[in-house]
Design an enzyme around this catalytic site. Structure first.
Site, PDB file in Angstrom:
ATOM      1  N   HIS A   8       4.861  -8.102  -4.702  1.00 26.84           N
ATOM      2  CA  HIS A   8       3.548  -8.524  -4.101  1.00 26.84           C
ATOM      3  C   HIS A   8       3.183 -10.048  -4.497  1.00 26.84           C
ATOM      4  CE1 HIS A   8       2.169  -4.228  -3.135  1.00 26.84           C
ATOM      5  NE2 HIS A   8       3.107  -4.048  -3.998  1.00 26.84           N
TER       6      HIS A   8
ATOM      7  N   CYS B  22       5.980  -5.193   0.522  1.00 29.46           N
ATOM      8  CA  CYS B  22       6.213  -3.870  -0.177  1.00 29.46           C
ATOM      9  C   CYS B  22       6.069  -2.530   0.893  1.00 29.46           C
ATOM     10  CB  CYS B  22       5.357  -3.597  -1.353  1.00 29.46           C
ATOM     11  SG  CYS B  22       5.683  -2.146  -2.416  1.00 29.46           S
TER      12      CYS B  22
ATOM     13  N   GLY C 217       0.734  -1.176  -0.022  1.00 30.97           N
ATOM     14  CA  GLY C 217       0.120  -0.004  -0.045  1.00 30.97           C
ATOM     15  C   GLY C 217       1.100   1.206   0.050  1.00 30.97           C
ATOM     16  N   GLU C 218       0.513   2.276   0.922  1.00 25.97           N
ATOM     17  CA  GLU C 218       1.180   3.344   0.977  1.00 25.97           C
ATOM     18  C   GLU C 218       1.960   3.464   2.132  1.00 25.97           C
ATOM     19  OE1 GLU C 218       3.602   6.303   0.342  1.00 25.97           O
ATOM     20  OE2 GLU C 218       2.073   6.769   1.748  1.00 25.97           O
ATOM     21  N   SER C 219       3.233   3.180   2.587  1.00 23.61           N
ATOM     22  CA  SER C 219       3.756   3.279   3.749  1.00 23.61           C
ATOM     23  C   SER C 219       3.446   4.489   4.875  1.00 23.61           C
ATOM     24  CB  SER C 219       5.304   2.799   3.770  1.00 23.61           C
ATOM     25  OG  SER C 219       5.861   4.048   3.215  1.00 23.61           O
TER      26      SER C 219
ATOM     27  N   ILE D 216       5.238  -2.952  -7.703  1.00 24.70           N
ATOM     28  CA  ILE D 216       4.788  -1.975  -8.034  1.00 24.70           C
ATOM     29  C   ILE D 216       5.225  -0.858  -7.151  1.00 24.70           C
ATOM     30  CG2 ILE D 216       2.327  -0.502  -8.124  1.00 24.70           C
ATOM     31  CD1 ILE D 216       1.395  -3.629  -8.207  1.00 24.70           C
ATOM     32  N   ARG D 217       5.848   0.146  -7.832  1.00 24.18           N
ATOM     33  CA  ARG D 217       6.615   1.145  -7.155  1.00 24.18           C
ATOM     34  C   ARG D 217       7.505   0.656  -5.838  1.00 24.18           C
ATOM     35  NH1 ARG D 217       3.141   5.906  -5.437  1.00 24.18           N
ATOM     36  NH2 ARG D 217       3.033   4.512  -3.840  1.00 24.18           N
TER      37      ARG D 217
ATOM     38  N   GLU E  58       1.039 -11.523  -3.063  1.00 23.20           N
ATOM     39  CA  GLU E  58      -0.506 -11.738  -3.058  1.00 23.20           C
ATOM     40  C   GLU E  58      -1.182 -11.026  -4.537  1.00 23.20           C
ATOM     41  OE1 GLU E  58       0.205  -7.392  -2.006  1.00 23.20           O
ATOM     42  OE2 GLU E  58       1.336  -9.265  -1.754  1.00 23.20           O
TER      43      GLU E  58
ATOM     44  N   ARG F 144      12.634   3.841  -0.666  1.00 21.60           N
ATOM     45  CA  ARG F 144      11.285   3.708  -0.960  1.00 21.60           C
ATOM     46  C   ARG F 144      11.277   3.862  -2.558  1.00 21.60           C
ATOM     47  NH1 ARG F 144       8.093   7.888   0.659  1.00 21.60           N
ATOM     48  NH2 ARG F 144       6.184   6.645   0.474  1.00 21.60           N
TER      49      ARG F 144
END
Length: 192
Positions: free
Chosen positions: A172, A82, A50-52, A136-137, A174, A109
């Site tokens: 990821h 991630c 997600g977005e840390s 993903i990023r 998942e 990051r």
């Protein structure tokens, strides 16, 4: 066996589906009361992608950071993917402070750039075999402490590692159909 999944933001539903495929019960953890209610019944915890920064902020606002950090520091198994990897890192190169800071790794990051820099590859992962990896990023692990076991690299960059009860990936798992890393994590939970 029951695994908690931090469900503040990110790919928590995808992890739940992976666990379901393995016949493992999961519970979404959304606040401190929720965590406290389920903690004694849990065998481990997944920190999803997600977005840390957003997840870290929510962990602090919901007073979840310290109780979860204490659990992890006491040996509670955790799998960070991630953003979850970033949350566990002792040091984040672009930030002054870490979040949980329980794993002896330094992370960078968004090391693979913006969303357009996302990619898929396959690589060997120690103890698991060749697995698909969706980035993903994604962050990279730029250095590891002496007790950290490097599990996988892509283009000479560390993308998976384990330190005792803590398993992390830059990618990821998942978002694939491959259950290998989730099985690996379940095995960590069984011996904890």
């Amino acid at each position: 066996m029951k695994i908690g999944i931090l469900a503040l933001q990110g790919a928590f539903a995808e992890h739940a589906r992976m666990l379901e495929k393995l016949g493992i019960e999961s519970v979404e953890l959304r606040n401190l009361k929720n965590f406290q209610q389920h903690y004694s019944d849990l065998s481990g915890l997944i920190l999803p992608g997600g977005e840390s920064t957003a997840i870290g902020k929510l962990l602090r606002e919901l007073y979840m950071l310290e109780p979860i950090k204490q659990a992890i520091s006491s040996g509670f198994p955790v799998f960070g993917t991630c953003a979850g990897l970033i949350l566990l890192a002792k040091e984040i190169t672009s930030q002054k402070e870490s979040h949980f800071g329980t794993m002896d790794i330094v992370v960078e990051r968004n090391a693979y750039g913006r969303q357009l820099g996302s990619f898929y590859t396959e690589a060997d992962c120690k103890g698991v075999g060749k697995i698909p990896m969706t980035f993903i990023r994604g962050p990279i692990i730029s250095s590891v402490g002496k007790k950290v076991n490097i599990l996988a690299t892509v283009n000479n960059k560390i993308v998976a590692a384990q330190e005792k009860n803590m398993l992390v990936t830059s990618f990821h798992p998942e978002l694939t159909n491959n259950l290998s890393l989730h099985k690996y994590f379940i095995d960590i939970c069984k011996v904890a």
